[in-house]
Scaffold this motif. Structure first.
Motif, PDB file in Angstrom:
ATOM      1  N   PRO A  32       0.816  -1.214   0.000  1.00 56.92           N
ATOM      2  CA  PRO A  32       0.000   0.000   0.000  1.00 56.92           C
ATOM      3  C   PRO A  32       0.853   1.269   0.000  1.00 56.92           C
ATOM      4  N   ARG A  34       0.796   3.860   1.646  1.00 53.77           N
ATOM      5  CA  ARG A  34       1.132   4.464   2.943  1.00 53.77           C
ATOM      6  C   ARG A  34       2.561   4.112   3.379  1.00 53.77           C
ATOM      7  N   ILE A  35       3.116   3.066   2.806  1.00 55.54           N
ATOM      8  CA  ILE A  35       4.476   2.639   3.170  1.00 55.54           C
ATOM      9  C   ILE A  35       5.443   3.237   2.161  1.00 55.54           C
ATOM     10  N   THR A  36       6.298   4.138   2.622  1.00 61.13           N
ATOM     11  CA  THR A  36       7.197   4.891   1.747  1.00 61.13           C
ATOM     12  C   THR A  36       8.633   4.801   2.251  1.00 61.13           C
ATOM     13  N   TYR A  88      -0.300   1.703  14.781  1.00 58.93           N
ATOM     14  CA  TYR A  88       0.453   2.850  14.268  1.00 58.93           C
ATOM     15  C   TYR A  88       0.864   3.783  15.409  1.00 58.93           C
ATOM     16  N   ASP A 112       4.936  -1.758   8.470  1.00 51.30           N
ATOM     17  CA  ASP A 112       3.586  -1.212   8.346  1.00 51.30           C
ATOM     18  C   ASP A 112       3.298  -0.468   9.651  1.00 51.30           C
ATOM     19  N   THR A 131       5.456   4.004   7.532  1.00 53.68           N
ATOM     20  CA  THR A 131       4.255   4.782   7.248  1.00 53.68           C
ATOM     21  C   THR A 131       4.376   6.221   7.739  1.00 53.68           C
ATOM     22  N   HIS A 132       5.079   6.439   8.837  1.00 57.10           N
ATOM     23  CA  HIS A 132       5.191   7.771   9.439  1.00 57.10           C
ATOM     24  C   HIS A 132       6.270   7.718  10.515  1.00 57.10           C
TER      25      HIS A 132
END
Length: 216
Positions: A32, A34-36, A88, A112, A131-132
């Motif tokens: 997805p 969201r995972i960078t 998260y 994740d 993700t963040h």
């Protein structure tokens, strides 16, 4: 010992691997968005070493650290730490953990979930996907439940030993049993793309080039 397929796959890019997997009939292999990558200029690829865990707000801080350091001890050199923390709220990787994994020969990590100590990890150079970011850690809050098991990240099933490949465009998961075929077809597709590019730059109509080479 380094798998000799690693440099071959590193020489490919995610877009062409994606197209090869799609043409082979694979589904649900793109992680997805969201995972960078923390370091988008770096390519991360290799076999997955999988981790799963859960929130336990009643966990003793000492026990969480014992469990976490035990997990670090199990991590496999030449693999990618690939985690489904099922939360998260906390960082799944930080300065000391990243340094430990890098020293063990782990290739990088895919989470994740969150990351912390980003500046240190950037200086260290361990490729990380997340993700963040958050400063909150696992202590007294999160426990690992298993390693080297099948995990889900979004719609993607990642099994221990399946290969991941990620660059600035995103990340895909390659089932290990078709890895050799995917590498061979990806290298061939890149050669074909070069012929298409050369033909178009020489004045060939793009549709004509597509019909001739079957690739665009």
């Amino acid at each position: 010992m380094t798998d000799n397929r690693l440099p071959q796959l590193q020489g490919c890019y995610t877009g062409v691997i994606h197209d090869v997997l799609r043409a082979m009939g694979q589904r649900n292999f793109t992680l997805p968005p969201r995972i960078t990558p923390l370091q988008p200029e770096m390519t991360l690829c290799g076999p997955a070493w999988t981790v799963e865990g859960r929130v336990d707000e009643a966990a003793d801080p000492h026990e969480t650290l014992l469990a976490w350091t035990g997990l670090l001890s199990k991590a496999k050199p030449g693999h990618i730490w690939t985690a489904q923390p099922n939360t998260y709220q906390i960082a799944q990787m930080g300065e000391l953990s990243a340094e430990t994994l890098e020293a063990k020969g782990v290739l990088g990590c895919v989470l994740d979930g969150a990351l912390r100590d980003a500046n240190f990890i950037l200086e260290l150079g361990l490729p990380c996907w997340r993700t963040h970011h958050t400063p909150r850690d696992v202590v007294g809050f999160w426990m690992p439940t298993a390693s080297e098991i099948d995990i889900m990240i979004g719609e993607v099933l990642i099994r221990p030993g399946d290969w991941l490949h990620g660059d600035r465009d995103g990340m895909v998961c390659i089932p290990v049993e078709i890895l050799d075929e995917v590498i061979e077809k990806s290298l061939t597709a890149m050669q074909t793309e070069n012929m298409v590019r050369t033909a178009i730059l020489a004045g060939t109509d793009p549709q004509e080039a597509y019909l001739k080479y079957g690739k665009f």
